[in-house]
Design an enzyme around this catalytic site. Sequence first.
Site, PDB file in Angstrom:
ATOM      1  N   THR A  49     -13.421  -3.345  -8.582  1.00  0.00           N
ATOM      2  CA  THR A  49     -14.622  -3.326  -9.425  1.00  0.00           C
ATOM      3  C   THR A  49     -14.419  -2.293 -10.525  1.00  0.00           C
ATOM      4  O   THR A  49     -14.249  -1.104 -10.238  1.00  0.00           O
ATOM      5  CB  THR A  49     -15.847  -2.951  -8.571  1.00  0.00           C
ATOM      6  OG1 THR A  49     -15.959  -3.915  -7.521  1.00  0.00           O
ATOM      7  CG2 THR A  49     -17.114  -2.927  -9.394  1.00  0.00           C
ATOM      8  N   ASN A  57     -24.204  -6.272  -8.244  1.00  0.00           N
ATOM      9  CA  ASN A  57     -24.460  -5.189  -7.284  1.00  0.00           C
ATOM     10  C   ASN A  57     -25.698  -4.383  -7.639  1.00  0.00           C
ATOM     11  O   ASN A  57     -26.470  -3.987  -6.763  1.00  0.00           O
ATOM     12  CB  ASN A  57     -23.228  -4.277  -7.167  1.00  0.00           C
ATOM     13  CG  ASN A  57     -22.251  -4.811  -6.126  1.00  0.00           C
ATOM     14  OD1 ASN A  57     -22.496  -5.861  -5.528  1.00  0.00           O
ATOM     15  ND2 ASN A  57     -21.159  -4.107  -5.906  1.00  0.00           N
ATOM     16  N   ALA A 102     -36.570  -4.062   4.742  1.00  0.00           N
ATOM     17  CA  ALA A 102     -36.807  -2.631   4.512  1.00  0.00           C
ATOM     18  C   ALA A 102     -36.007  -1.826   5.528  1.00  0.00           C
ATOM     19  O   ALA A 102     -35.821  -2.248   6.664  1.00  0.00           O
ATOM     20  CB  ALA A 102     -38.298  -2.338   4.646  1.00  0.00           C
ATOM     21  N   LYS A 135     -19.882  -8.402 -12.040  1.00  0.00           N
ATOM     22  CA  LYS A 135     -19.786  -7.669 -10.768  1.00  0.00           C
ATOM     23  C   LYS A 135     -20.784  -6.507 -10.713  1.00  0.00           C
ATOM     24  O   LYS A 135     -21.522  -6.336  -9.739  1.00  0.00           O
ATOM     25  CB  LYS A 135     -18.357  -7.170 -10.570  1.00  0.00           C
ATOM     26  CG  LYS A 135     -18.140  -6.340  -9.326  1.00  0.00           C
ATOM     27  CD  LYS A 135     -18.401  -7.123  -8.048  1.00  0.00           C
ATOM     28  CE  LYS A 135     -18.451  -6.195  -6.849  1.00  0.00           C
ATOM     29  NZ  LYS A 135     -18.793  -6.865  -5.604  1.00  0.00           N
ATOM     30  N   ASP A 195       0.852  -1.194   0.000  1.00  0.00           N
ATOM     31  CA  ASP A 195       0.000   0.000   0.000  1.00  0.00           C
ATOM     32  C   ASP A 195       0.884   1.238   0.000  1.00  0.00           C
ATOM     33  O   ASP A 195       2.010   1.209   0.485  1.00  0.00           O
ATOM     34  CB  ASP A 195      -0.947   0.026   1.213  1.00  0.00           C
ATOM     35  CG  ASP A 195      -2.210   0.808   0.917  1.00  0.00           C
ATOM     36  OD1 ASP A 195      -3.276   0.191   0.712  1.00  0.00           O
ATOM     37  OD2 ASP A 195      -2.137   2.064   0.858  1.00  0.00           O
ATOM     38  N   LEU A 245     -34.145  -8.467   1.550  1.00  0.00           N
ATOM     39  CA  LEU A 245     -35.537  -8.012   1.551  1.00  0.00           C
ATOM     40  C   LEU A 245     -35.890  -7.359   2.884  1.00  0.00           C
ATOM     41  O   LEU A 245     -37.011  -7.483   3.353  1.00  0.00           O
ATOM     42  CB  LEU A 245     -36.481  -9.194   1.286  1.00  0.00           C
ATOM     43  CG  LEU A 245     -36.654  -9.635  -0.171  1.00  0.00           C
ATOM     44  CD1 LEU A 245     -37.668 -10.760  -0.264  1.00  0.00           C
ATOM     45  CD2 LEU A 245     -37.074  -8.475  -1.073  1.00  0.00           C
ATOM     46  N   CYS A 285     -19.903   0.207  -1.832  1.00  0.00           N
ATOM     47  CA  CYS A 285     -20.063  -0.386  -3.172  1.00  0.00           C
ATOM     48  C   CYS A 285     -21.336   0.003  -3.915  1.00  0.00           C
ATOM     49  O   CYS A 285     -21.271   0.510  -5.028  1.00  0.00           O
ATOM     50  CB  CYS A 285     -19.973  -1.907  -3.073  1.00  0.00           C
ATOM     51  SG  CYS A 285     -18.312  -2.458  -2.643  1.00  0.00           S
ATOM     52  N   ARG A 307     -18.549  -9.533   1.527  1.00  0.00           N
ATOM     53  CA  ARG A 307     -19.317  -8.499   2.241  1.00  0.00           C
ATOM     54  C   ARG A 307     -18.521  -8.079   3.462  1.00  0.00           C
ATOM     55  O   ARG A 307     -18.074  -8.934   4.219  1.00  0.00           O
ATOM     56  CB  ARG A 307     -20.665  -9.052   2.730  1.00  0.00           C
ATOM     57  CG  ARG A 307     -21.649  -9.417   1.661  1.00  0.00           C
ATOM     58  CD  ARG A 307     -22.727 -10.326   2.240  1.00  0.00           C
ATOM     59  NE  ARG A 307     -22.131 -11.523   2.820  1.00  0.00           N
ATOM     60  CZ  ARG A 307     -22.762 -12.374   3.624  1.00  0.00           C
ATOM     61  NH1 ARG A 307     -24.000 -12.158   3.980  1.00  0.00           N
ATOM     62  NH2 ARG A 307     -22.142 -13.442   4.095  1.00  0.00           N
ATOM     63  N   GLY A 336     -26.479   1.980   1.417  1.00  0.00           N
ATOM     64  CA  GLY A 336     -25.315   2.866   1.408  1.00  0.00           C
ATOM     65  C   GLY A 336     -24.087   1.992   1.276  1.00  0.00           C
ATOM     66  O   GLY A 336     -24.145   0.932   0.677  1.00  0.00           O
TER      67      GLY A 336
HETATM   68  N1  LIG Z   1     -15.214  -2.853   0.320  1.00  0.00           N
HETATM   69  C1  LIG Z   1     -15.914  -3.863  -0.166  1.00  0.00           C
HETATM   70  O1  LIG Z   1     -16.754  -4.461   0.527  1.00  0.00           O
HETATM   71  C2  LIG Z   1     -15.720  -4.333  -1.596  1.00  0.00           C
HETATM   72  C3  LIG Z   1     -16.308  -5.542  -2.009  1.00  0.00           C
HETATM   73  C4  LIG Z   1     -16.100  -5.979  -3.309  1.00  0.00           C
HETATM   74  C5  LIG Z   1     -15.336  -5.209  -4.192  1.00  0.00           C
HETATM   75  N2  LIG Z   1     -14.789  -4.025  -3.770  1.00  0.00           N
HETATM   76  C6  LIG Z   1     -13.964  -3.267  -4.723  1.00  0.00           C
HETATM   77  O2  LIG Z   1     -12.586  -3.456  -4.383  1.00  0.00           O
HETATM   78  C7  LIG Z   1     -11.836  -2.263  -4.652  1.00  0.00           C
HETATM   79  C8  LIG Z   1     -11.124  -1.815  -3.388  1.00  0.00           C
HETATM   80  O3  LIG Z   1     -12.091  -1.453  -2.422  1.00  0.00           O
HETATM   81  P1  LIG Z   1     -11.720  -1.216  -0.882  1.00  0.00           P
HETATM   82  O4  LIG Z   1     -12.994  -1.012  -0.155  1.00  0.00           O
HETATM   83  O5  LIG Z   1     -10.774  -2.278  -0.434  1.00  0.00           O
HETATM   84  O6  LIG Z   1     -10.906   0.171  -1.011  1.00  0.00           O
HETATM   85  P2  LIG Z   1     -10.017   0.903   0.098  1.00  0.00           P
HETATM   86  O7  LIG Z   1     -10.129   2.340  -0.200  1.00  0.00           O
HETATM   87  O8  LIG Z   1     -10.351   0.373   1.444  1.00  0.00           O
HETATM   88  O9  LIG Z   1      -8.519   0.405  -0.231  1.00  0.00           O
HETATM   89  C9  LIG Z   1      -7.783   0.782  -1.363  1.00  0.00           C
HETATM   90  C10 LIG Z   1      -6.312   0.867  -0.942  1.00  0.00           C
HETATM   91  O10 LIG Z   1      -5.488   0.995  -2.113  1.00  0.00           O
HETATM   92  C11 LIG Z   1      -4.391   1.811  -1.793  1.00  0.00           C
HETATM   93  N3  LIG Z   1      -3.775   2.276  -3.053  1.00  0.00           N
HETATM   94  C12 LIG Z   1      -4.286   3.099  -4.003  1.00  0.00           C
HETATM   95  N4  LIG Z   1      -3.419   3.224  -5.021  1.00  0.00           N
HETATM   96  C13 LIG Z   1      -2.350   2.446  -4.742  1.00  0.00           C
HETATM   97  C14 LIG Z   1      -1.119   2.142  -5.413  1.00  0.00           C
HETATM   98  N5  LIG Z   1      -0.838   2.638  -6.635  1.00  0.00           N
HETATM   99  N6  LIG Z   1      -0.250   1.309  -4.807  1.00  0.00           N
HETATM  100  C15 LIG Z   1      -0.530   0.785  -3.596  1.00  0.00           C
HETATM  101  N7  LIG Z   1      -1.668   1.024  -2.924  1.00  0.00           N
HETATM  102  C16 LIG Z   1      -2.567   1.848  -3.482  1.00  0.00           C
HETATM  103  C17 LIG Z   1      -4.990   2.895  -0.920  1.00  0.00           C
HETATM  104  O11 LIG Z   1      -4.019   3.542  -0.129  1.00  0.00           O
HETATM  105  C18 LIG Z   1      -5.999   2.072  -0.076  1.00  0.00           C
HETATM  106  O12 LIG Z   1      -5.397   1.630   1.136  1.00  0.00           O
HETATM  107  C19 LIG Z   1     -12.854  -1.261  -5.192  1.00  0.00           C
HETATM  108  O13 LIG Z   1     -12.841  -1.298  -6.597  1.00  0.00           O
HETATM  109  C20 LIG Z   1     -14.172  -1.783  -4.664  1.00  0.00           C
HETATM  110  O14 LIG Z   1     -15.254  -1.407  -5.475  1.00  0.00           O
HETATM  111  C21 LIG Z   1     -14.953  -3.591  -2.496  1.00  0.00           C
END
Ligand SMILES: NC(=O)c1ccc[n+]([C@@H]2O[C@H](COP(=O)([O-])OP(=O)(O)OC[C@H]3O[C@@H](n4cnc5c(N)ncnc54)[C@H](O)[C@@H]3O)[C@@H](O)[C@H]2O)c1
Length: 434
Positions: free
Chosen positions: A122, A211, A255, A207, A30, A253, A263, A154, A260
């Site tokens: 995603t 959603n 309500a 995906k 990260d 289902l 995603c 999730r 929010g």
């Molecule tokens: N959160 C969920 O429940 C969930 C579920 C399914 C899919 N997704 C998808 O997964 C993806 C990530 O979601 P998330 O919730 O984990 O995001 P997040 O914001 O929690 O994490 C993303 C991380 O990537 C790091 N980052 C960004 N650019 C970088 C780089 N060039 N090198 C290294 N690190 C870098 C950021 O610092 C951050 O820590 C999204 O596309 C999201 O739609 C999320």
Amino acid sequence: MRIAMIGTGYVGLVSGVCFSDFGHDVICVDKAEAKIQMLQDGKVPIYEPGLEVLMAKNVAAGRLSFTTDLANAVKGADAVFIAVGTPTRRGDGHADLTYVMAAAEEIAYAMDGYTVVVTKSTVPVGTNRKVQEVVAAANPEAEFDVASNPEFLREGAAIDDFMRPDRVVVGVENDRAAEVMAEIYRPLYLRDFPILTTDLESAEMIKYAANAFLATKITFINEIAGLCERVGGDVKEVARGIGLDGRIGNKFLHAGPGYGGSCFPKDTAALARIGQEHAFPMQITETVMRVNDEVKKRMIEKIREACDDSFNGKTVAVLGVTFKPNTDDMRDAPSLTIVPALIGGGAKVRVVDPQGRSEGEALLPGVEWVEDPYAAAKDADAMVLLTEWNEFRALNLTQMAAEMKSPRMVDLRNIYSRDKVKKSGFETYVGVGR
Ligand SMILES: NC(=O)c1ccc[n+]([C@@H]2O[C@H](COP(=O)([O-])OP(=O)(O)OC[C@H]3O[C@@H](n4cnc5c(N)ncnc54)[C@H](O)[C@@H]3O)[C@@H](O)[C@H]2O)c1
């Protein structure tokens, strides 16, 4: 397999930890130094049940490590996963692919030997092909394939979802990449979890379609709830009555105050945008987004009505602010619309949430944070149940009612029955669609 996970957020961290538990060697990368420092110190930066223990186990086994050094992590990796954020781009609803493409370029410079570049984030249809172009342009010598591997976990149940998925979707273009992906997911394959191999575009679309469909299902029952409030009927009974039909199913289902989270709002917006760009409006999804906004507004009116039509001078206790229980994630939580409306109307708001405070403090200025629901309710004019944490499911309602100035409950998750609440001394009970 040697795996590098780029992006160590909710998805990257859980995926990295679980892959290491499958027996692979995983390095999580990260850019956020503070996050990596915490992880190197054995602390988990997010709240996700079970994650800390599983992480410690695999770090101790020498299979899992954390770094800010992308280039070193990518060297020698069989697969590099991109799990960075794809938030909504300001202004137009499109998924912002800046982070994905920046990561792809960095990966390209660092790759040595055959590598599969896997997009777990995603992303809109066509993105994997763009990743392919970016990598090839940055490093024409690179020997690689791309793969699409959307994630369906999730938050709050992420480890179980990853380890026991309904399905794994893998989009690939040739056998070589398919073999690497099969090896990575072998432990699931051996346990007969369905692994669906498709082309790149289908995997990307699955995906968004999943959603958007789930967001539609929630929104549908929320709309039925609104109608129940006008014509009679209890939406809980209605949901049970339709959910027992195998073609409909009983999940999603419930309500409530509108969807929010990190995603659904951004993915429905991105799908709608893709439709607009291709002159094929996603009419159902667009309507779902609009109805969901109205649901949140309707919740504010519900609370206002329970407060004798004015928030001014009232004290409101809000139980739960994260977008759902068992997470600290506040992204697009309904509380971010509802709480500011209460404060804007002149209410004093006390908030209690088992994990939401560290994220929520900056996002909900002007609220008073308290540690337990009874302290929140003391001398309050109304109590709003906003997130259904287990801690809020078995409250001592008699004690709570006795401590409130005027015991009124707005139960936006339909946790309690009107009878029970009234018998406990509350003068008002307002639910959703009942
Ligand atoms: N959160 C969920 O429940 C969930 C579920 C399914 C899919 N997704 C998808 O997964 C993806 C990530 O979601 P998330 O919730 O984990 O995001 P997040 O914001 O929690 O994490 C993303 C991380 O990537 C790091 N980052 C960004 N650019 C970088 C780089 N060039 N090198 C290294 N690190 C870098 C950021 O610092 C951050 O820590 C999204 O596309 C999201 O739609 C999320």
